[in-house]
Design a protein around this motif. Structure first.
Motif, PDB file in Angstrom:
ATOM      1  N   GLY A  82     -22.476  53.424  77.472  1.00 24.49           N
ATOM      2  CA  GLY A  82     -21.922  52.121  77.586  1.00 24.49           C
ATOM      3  C   GLY A  82     -20.444  52.171  77.432  1.00 24.49           C
ATOM      4  N   LEU A  83     -19.782  51.351  78.187  1.00 31.79           N
ATOM      5  CA  LEU A  83     -18.356  51.182  78.054  1.00 31.79           C
ATOM      6  C   LEU A  83     -18.034  49.735  78.257  1.00 31.79           C
ATOM      7  CD1 LEU A  83     -17.505  53.986  80.532  1.00 31.79           C
ATOM      8  CD2 LEU A  83     -18.250  54.212  78.235  1.00 31.79           C
ATOM      9  N   GLY A  84     -16.821  49.346  78.055  1.00 31.76           N
ATOM     10  CA  GLY A  84     -16.482  47.953  78.256  1.00 31.76           C
ATOM     11  C   GLY A  84     -15.030  47.731  78.489  1.00 31.76           C
TER      12      GLY A  84
ATOM     13  N   SER B 136     -21.523  50.465  71.313  1.00 29.15           N
ATOM     14  CA  SER B 136     -21.797  50.823  69.924  1.00 29.15           C
ATOM     15  C   SER B 136     -20.699  51.675  69.313  1.00 29.15           C
ATOM     16  CB  SER B 136     -23.127  51.577  69.834  1.00 29.15           C
ATOM     17  OG  SER B 136     -24.178  50.823  70.408  1.00 29.15           O
ATOM     18  N   GLY B 137     -19.987  52.421  70.129  1.00 30.18           N
ATOM     19  CA  GLY B 137     -18.939  53.296  69.618  1.00 30.18           C
ATOM     20  C   GLY B 137     -18.101  53.843  70.748  1.00 30.18           C
TER      21      GLY B 137
ATOM     22  N   ILE C 238     -18.619  57.269  75.586  1.00 30.89           N
ATOM     23  CA  ILE C 238     -18.770  55.930  75.026  1.00 30.89           C
ATOM     24  C   ILE C 238     -20.251  55.685  74.761  1.00 30.89           C
ATOM     25  CG2 ILE C 238     -18.415  53.474  75.403  1.00 30.89           C
ATOM     26  CD1 ILE C 238     -16.028  54.181  77.107  1.00 30.89           C
ATOM     27  N   GLN C 239     -20.525  55.177  73.577  1.00 26.86           N
ATOM     28  CA  GLN C 239     -21.901  54.943  73.138  1.00 26.86           C
ATOM     29  C   GLN C 239     -22.253  53.471  73.304  1.00 26.86           C
ATOM     30  OE1 GLN C 239     -22.471  55.860  69.023  1.00 26.86           O
ATOM     31  NE2 GLN C 239     -24.491  54.894  68.914  1.00 26.86           N
ATOM     32  N   SER C 240     -23.482  53.199  73.752  1.00 23.73           N
ATOM     33  CA  SER C 240     -23.951  51.812  73.819  1.00 23.73           C
ATOM     34  C   SER C 240     -25.424  51.744  73.440  1.00 23.73           C
ATOM     35  CB  SER C 240     -23.756  51.215  75.222  1.00 23.73           C
ATOM     36  OG  SER C 240     -24.815  51.581  76.074  1.00 23.73           O
ATOM     37  N   ASP C 241     -25.892  50.535  73.170  1.00 24.29           N
ATOM     38  CA  ASP C 241     -27.313  50.359  72.867  1.00 24.29           C
ATOM     39  C   ASP C 241     -28.064  49.803  74.068  1.00 24.29           C
ATOM     40  OD1 ASP C 241     -26.534  47.701  72.986  1.00 24.29           O
ATOM     41  OD2 ASP C 241     -27.474  47.128  71.093  1.00 24.29           O
TER      42      ASP C 241
END
Length: 359
Positions: free
Chosen positions: A25-27, A173-174, A187-190
């Motif tokens: 995940g990224l944003g 998430s991070g 990039i970390q996501s849930d």
């Protein structure tokens, strides 16, 4: 017990085992609540607009199966992101590597064969080409502006190829995650992802690609821990592949080992240790086994990922200043970078290549 699984985002149709997949995940950076409301679109609108830029990729792994009558169902699949209207698509290298009789399917169900393939296994990024026109390229964002907690959307082909262009929603998430068996920070996501999402996009709420879903933790007691290759890294690799057909990375000509703190993920400024001197340039610079490396051109080098990230802005043939410790003394070394994987020795530059770099 936690188990880390990498490069399994390709769905194995015969097994349907939900092994670790790749994702992330990224944003994009969030502003005020009012600014967010005006800049972001509802999820259904984003998915509708971006889905035509996402493809499914399916084929048979070379050597897979026993040639029996059911072998035609023993397939693997992943996802991809359209980056040029004339048929260029970016995906994970592990999705396309060793895949035969590949078929790419667009969101409007058109089927294509691959005409060109460029792989970079070091970054797990690949470019493929299909004979198509007037495709809709995805827009890339600056993942460096992403913030933890930001909402993101993943689109891909989970579990079954019949589930192409599935969408899930989560949050970041991070950021800047290292130590995930990846060459660059992730990039970390849930966001919920499953085998087959590899190579698909993770989007911000403007419909821009913040990263490419690539890997996840998978175990009975672990939920929603996915990781994506940031947009900047994907674009860096794509630019090199488009220009050279390969990634021309600079190399120190050294094999380095990290400190215990870096390996376990503790904040640290501990230096890297020279395990092996590989290149003639490194030996010429006076570097020996057992020396420790503190910084490169003033940039701290506490982990292997730190060097990989730094070297995205360097080219082979560049001269760098290394701050090191040798025989108990702090010394500065001047080193001409070679080419190849940054931390696996690399190759020596020819005189002609040295001239081309202006060094």
């Amino acid at each position: 017990m936690m188990r880390r699984v990498k490069n399994v985002g390709i769905k194995r149709v015969a097994s349907l085992l939900l092994c670790g997949l790749l994702l992330s995940g990224l944003g994009g950076q969030l502003g005020s609540a009012a600014g967010m409301a005006s800049a972001q679109a509802p999820e259904p609108q984003i998915i509708k607009e971006v889905s035509p830029s996402v493809v499914g990729i399916i084929g048979k792994s070379s050597g897979q199966g026993n040639g029996g009558p059911d072998d035609r169902y023993n397939l693997a699949h992943g996802s991809g992101i359209i980056v040029r209207s004339d048929g260029w698509i970016v995906t994970n290298a592990h999705v396309i590597k060793d895949l035969e009789n590949v078929v790419v399917v667009t969101s409007d169900t058109r089927k294509y064969s691959i005409t060109d393939t460029y792989l970079d296994e070091f970054s797990d990024v690949a470019l493929i080409k299909i004979n198509a026109k007037s495709l809709k390229p995805a827009k890339f964002a600056q993942s460096a502006k992403a913030v933890v907690g930001e909402k993101v959307i993943a689109i891909g082909t989970p579990v079954s190829f019949s589930l192409r262009n599935s969408a899930t929603v989560g949050v970041i998430s991070g950021l800047g995650r290292g130590g995930m068996d990846a060459a660059y920070r992730l990039i970390q996501s849930d966001t919920a992802i499953n085998p087959g999402n590899s190579g698909g996009p993770l989007l911000n709420m403007k419909g821009e690609v913040l990263g490419m879903n690539s890997l996840k933790y998978s175990a009975v007691e672990i939920e929603n821990m996915g990781f994506a290759i940031p947009a900047e890294t994907v674009q860096y690799i794509m630019k090199q592949l488009f220009k050279y057909g390969e990634v021309k990375r600079p190399s120190l000509g050294l094999e380095l080992t990290e400190s215990w703190s870096a390996i376990v993920g503790l904040p640290t400024e501990d230096p890297l240790t020279v395990k092996k001197v590989v290149s003639a340039e490194a030996r010429k610079a006076g570097i020996n086994e057992g020396d420790v490396l503190y910084s490169i051109d003033g940039h701290p080098a506490a982990s292997l990922v730190d060097i990989n990230e730094l070297f995205k802005s360097y080219t082979p043939g560049t001269t760098v200043r290394l701050l090191m410790q040798s025989d108990g003394d702090i010394v500065a070394r001047q080193l001409v970078l070679g080419k190849g994987d940054p931390l696996l020795g690399g190759e020596e530059l020819t005189a002609n290549e040295m001239g081309q770099t202006g060094k």
